[in-house]
Design a protein around this motif. Structure first.
Motif, PDB file in Angstrom:
ATOM      1  N   ASP A  99       0.677  -1.118  -0.121  1.00  0.00           N
ATOM      2  CA  ASP A  99       0.069   0.022  -0.018  1.00  0.00           C
ATOM      3  C   ASP A  99       0.774   1.403   0.023  1.00  0.00           C
ATOM      4  O   ASP A  99       0.604   2.305  -0.620  1.00  0.00           O
ATOM      5  CB  ASP A  99      -0.876   0.003   1.292  1.00  0.00           C
ATOM      6  CG  ASP A  99      -2.006  -1.019   1.034  1.00  0.00           C
ATOM      7  OD1 ASP A  99      -2.293  -1.535  -0.044  1.00  0.00           O
ATOM      8  OD2 ASP A  99      -2.743  -1.332   2.036  1.00  0.00           O
ATOM      9  N   LEU A 100       2.108   1.121   0.735  1.00  0.00           N
ATOM     10  CA  LEU A 100       2.731   2.350   0.770  1.00  0.00           C
ATOM     11  C   LEU A 100       3.619   2.625  -0.528  1.00  0.00           C
ATOM     12  O   LEU A 100       3.570   3.915  -0.943  1.00  0.00           O
ATOM     13  CB  LEU A 100       3.761   2.285   1.780  1.00  0.00           C
ATOM     14  CG  LEU A 100       3.457   2.318   3.241  1.00  0.00           C
ATOM     15  CD1 LEU A 100       4.395   1.852   4.228  1.00  0.00           C
ATOM     16  CD2 LEU A 100       3.149   3.762   3.675  1.00  0.00           C
ATOM     17  N   ILE A 101       4.001   1.589  -1.301  1.00  0.00           N
ATOM     18  CA  ILE A 101       4.571   1.839  -2.297  1.00  0.00           C
ATOM     19  C   ILE A 101       3.446   2.252  -3.416  1.00  0.00           C
ATOM     20  O   ILE A 101       3.789   3.103  -4.377  1.00  0.00           O
ATOM     21  CB  ILE A 101       5.119   0.269  -2.959  1.00  0.00           C
ATOM     22  CG1 ILE A 101       6.348  -0.060  -2.184  1.00  0.00           C
ATOM     23  CG2 ILE A 101       5.447   0.438  -4.324  1.00  0.00           C
ATOM     24  CD1 ILE A 101       6.853  -1.620  -2.314  1.00  0.00           C
ATOM     25  N   THR A 102       2.301   1.680  -3.552  1.00  0.00           N
ATOM     26  CA  THR A 102       1.327   2.213  -4.623  1.00  0.00           C
ATOM     27  C   THR A 102       1.093   3.944  -4.192  1.00  0.00           C
ATOM     28  O   THR A 102       0.699   4.406  -4.758  1.00  0.00           O
ATOM     29  CB  THR A 102       0.133   1.347  -4.484  1.00  0.00           C
ATOM     30  OG1 THR A 102       0.416   0.279  -4.740  1.00  0.00           O
ATOM     31  CG2 THR A 102      -1.205   2.048  -5.157  1.00  0.00           C
ATOM     32  N   TYR A 103       0.706   4.116  -2.823  1.00  0.00           N
ATOM     33  CA  TYR A 103       0.615   5.449  -2.541  1.00  0.00           C
ATOM     34  C   TYR A 103       1.865   6.274  -2.935  1.00  0.00           C
ATOM     35  O   TYR A 103       1.294   7.535  -3.496  1.00  0.00           O
ATOM     36  CB  TYR A 103       0.345   5.457  -0.946  1.00  0.00           C
ATOM     37  CG  TYR A 103       0.375   7.099  -0.426  1.00  0.00           C
ATOM     38  CD1 TYR A 103      -0.972   7.659  -0.544  1.00  0.00           C
ATOM     39  CD2 TYR A 103       1.267   7.920   0.088  1.00  0.00           C
ATOM     40  CE1 TYR A 103      -1.063   8.752  -0.013  1.00  0.00           C
ATOM     41  CE2 TYR A 103       1.200   8.982   0.564  1.00  0.00           C
ATOM     42  CZ  TYR A 103       0.207   9.571   0.624  1.00  0.00           C
ATOM     43  OH  TYR A 103       0.195  10.569   0.850  1.00  0.00           O
ATOM     44  N   LEU A 104       3.106   6.060  -2.544  1.00  0.00           N
ATOM     45  CA  LEU A 104       4.146   6.783  -3.125  1.00  0.00           C
ATOM     46  C   LEU A 104       4.073   6.938  -4.578  1.00  0.00           C
ATOM     47  O   LEU A 104       4.488   7.975  -5.106  1.00  0.00           O
ATOM     48  CB  LEU A 104       5.407   6.247  -2.656  1.00  0.00           C
ATOM     49  CG  LEU A 104       5.360   6.442  -1.131  1.00  0.00           C
ATOM     50  CD1 LEU A 104       6.688   5.774  -0.429  1.00  0.00           C
ATOM     51  CD2 LEU A 104       5.523   8.059  -0.471  1.00  0.00           C
ATOM     52  N   ASN A 105       3.944   5.855  -5.184  1.00  0.00           N
ATOM     53  CA  ASN A 105       3.922   5.820  -6.850  1.00  0.00           C
ATOM     54  C   ASN A 105       2.814   7.014  -7.441  1.00  0.00           C
ATOM     55  O   ASN A 105       3.030   7.537  -8.295  1.00  0.00           O
ATOM     56  CB  ASN A 105       3.775   4.698  -7.388  1.00  0.00           C
ATOM     57  CG  ASN A 105       5.039   3.866  -7.365  1.00  0.00           C
ATOM     58  OD1 ASN A 105       6.222   4.417  -7.276  1.00  0.00           O
ATOM     59  ND2 ASN A 105       5.160   2.385  -7.357  1.00  0.00           N
ATOM     60  N   GLY A 106       1.743   6.955  -6.672  1.00  0.00           N
ATOM     61  CA  GLY A 106       0.480   7.787  -7.077  1.00  0.00           C
ATOM     62  C   GLY A 106       0.734   9.157  -6.905  1.00  0.00           C
ATOM     63  O   GLY A 106       0.415  10.164  -7.658  1.00  0.00           O
ATOM     64  N   LYS A 107       1.650   9.458  -5.914  1.00  0.00           N
ATOM     65  CA  LYS A 107       2.015  10.743  -5.572  1.00  0.00           C
ATOM     66  C   LYS A 107       3.280  11.326  -6.446  1.00  0.00           C
ATOM     67  O   LYS A 107       3.568  12.623  -6.425  1.00  0.00           O
ATOM     68  CB  LYS A 107       2.579  11.094  -4.086  1.00  0.00           C
ATOM     69  CG  LYS A 107       1.308  10.824  -2.898  1.00  0.00           C
ATOM     70  CD  LYS A 107       0.485  11.991  -3.207  1.00  0.00           C
ATOM     71  CE  LYS A 107      -0.710  11.985  -2.148  1.00  0.00           C
ATOM     72  NZ  LYS A 107      -1.596  12.895  -2.211  1.00  0.00           N
ATOM     73  N   ARG A 108       3.830  10.593  -7.064  1.00  0.00           N
ATOM     74  CA  ARG A 108       5.053  10.787  -7.960  1.00  0.00           C
ATOM     75  C   ARG A 108       4.728  11.843  -9.056  1.00  0.00           C
ATOM     76  O   ARG A 108       3.609  11.718  -9.862  1.00  0.00           O
ATOM     77  CB  ARG A 108       5.654   9.600  -8.396  1.00  0.00           C
ATOM     78  CG  ARG A 108       6.822   9.751  -9.358  1.00  0.00           C
ATOM     79  CD  ARG A 108       7.538   8.757  -9.605  1.00  0.00           C
ATOM     80  NE  ARG A 108       8.623   8.925 -10.526  1.00  0.00           N
ATOM     81  CZ  ARG A 108       8.907   8.943 -11.777  1.00  0.00           C
ATOM     82  NH1 ARG A 108       7.779   9.126 -12.451  1.00  0.00           N
ATOM     83  NH2 ARG A 108       9.981   9.029 -12.293  1.00  0.00           N
ATOM     84  N   VAL A 109       5.456  12.912  -9.027  1.00  0.00           N
ATOM     85  CA  VAL A 109       5.210  14.121 -10.118  1.00  0.00           C
ATOM     86  C   VAL A 109       6.478  13.849 -11.128  1.00  0.00           C
ATOM     87  O   VAL A 109       7.536  13.935 -10.923  1.00  0.00           O
ATOM     88  CB  VAL A 109       5.198  15.584  -9.676  1.00  0.00           C
ATOM     89  CG1 VAL A 109       5.123  16.493 -10.643  1.00  0.00           C
ATOM     90  CG2 VAL A 109       4.069  15.589  -8.564  1.00  0.00           C
ATOM     91  N   ASP A 110       6.003  13.528 -12.250  1.00  0.00           N
ATOM     92  CA  ASP A 110       7.179  13.570 -13.565  1.00  0.00           C
ATOM     93  C   ASP A 110       7.050  15.117 -14.066  1.00  0.00           C
ATOM     94  O   ASP A 110       6.085  15.472 -15.106  1.00  0.00           O
ATOM     95  CB  ASP A 110       6.661  12.561 -14.554  1.00  0.00           C
ATOM     96  CG  ASP A 110       7.883  12.446 -15.499  1.00  0.00           C
ATOM     97  OD1 ASP A 110       8.959  13.169 -15.676  1.00  0.00           O
ATOM     98  OD2 ASP A 110       7.778  11.314 -16.274  1.00  0.00           O
ATOM     99  N   PRO A 111       7.978  15.728 -13.896  1.00  0.00           N
ATOM    100  CA  PRO A 111       7.907  17.272 -14.466  1.00  0.00           C
ATOM    101  C   PRO A 111       8.083  17.410 -16.039  1.00  0.00           C
ATOM    102  O   PRO A 111       7.404  18.154 -16.774  1.00  0.00           O
ATOM    103  CB  PRO A 111       9.195  17.821 -14.018  1.00  0.00           C
ATOM    104  CG  PRO A 111       9.886  16.900 -12.781  1.00  0.00           C
ATOM    105  CD  PRO A 111       9.221  15.862 -13.122  1.00  0.00           C
ATOM    106  N   THR A 112       8.428  16.331 -16.524  1.00  0.00           N
ATOM    107  CA  THR A 112       8.637  16.162 -18.101  1.00  0.00           C
ATOM    108  C   THR A 112       7.145  15.838 -18.682  1.00  0.00           C
ATOM    109  O   THR A 112       6.814  16.321 -19.987  1.00  0.00           O
ATOM    110  CB  THR A 112       9.687  15.104 -18.494  1.00  0.00           C
ATOM    111  OG1 THR A 112       9.325  13.656 -18.102  1.00  0.00           O
ATOM    112  CG2 THR A 112      11.085  15.473 -18.155  1.00  0.00           C
ATOM    113  N   ALA A 113       6.327  14.858 -18.027  1.00  0.00           N
ATOM    114  CA  ALA A 113       5.142  14.845 -18.143  1.00  0.00           C
ATOM    115  C   ALA A 113       3.946  15.848 -18.155  1.00  0.00           C
ATOM    116  O   ALA A 113       3.270  15.971 -18.854  1.00  0.00           O
ATOM    117  CB  ALA A 113       4.473  13.475 -17.552  1.00  0.00           C
ATOM    118  N   ALA A 114       4.514  16.765 -17.396  1.00  0.00           N
ATOM    119  CA  ALA A 114       3.545  18.082 -17.058  1.00  0.00           C
ATOM    120  C   ALA A 114       3.898  19.035 -18.013  1.00  0.00           C
ATOM    121  O   ALA A 114       2.891  19.881 -18.482  1.00  0.00           O
ATOM    122  CB  ALA A 114       3.660  18.669 -15.747  1.00  0.00           C
TER     123      ALA A 114
END
Length: 98
Positions: free
Chosen positions: A82-97
């Motif tokens: 759950d922690l891994i999924t949560y952290l991956n969901g919070k990840r911001v990729d500046p190149t994708a933005a």
């Protein structure tokens, strides 16, 4: 120095050693095991936030922060997956933005 002062000095010395070992332990990097269960303090150390932040997130309405399991009034655990999924969901990729 009388015996009472000596005992107090030794106790203070022991307290300092204990608190230093806790700090050095918390600074170690921990690998999240997907099947592992972690305490509030362990998760806080991994995220480098205070444990009170996790407690505040849990009691917010609606709850915030990573998913958790309340085992009893005083026992809460966090699942590694759950922690891994949560952290991956919070990840911001500046190149994708862009």
């Amino acid at each position: 120095m009388d015996s009472k002062e000596y005992v107090q000095a030794k106790e203070h010395e022991q307290d300092e050693r204990t608190s230093m070992s806790v700090v050095s332990t918390m600074r170690q990097r921990t690998v999240l095991e997907p099947g592992g269960w972690y305490t509030t303090e362990e998760v806080a150390a991994m995220l480098r936030v205070d444990a009170s932040s996790l407690r505040r997130w849990r009691t917010a309405r609606p709850p915030q922060g990573p998913p958790f399991v309340t085992i009893s009034d005083r026992t809460t655990r966090y699942n590694g997956a759950d922690l891994i999924t949560y952290l991956n969901g919070k990840r911001v990729d500046p190149t994708a933005a862009a």
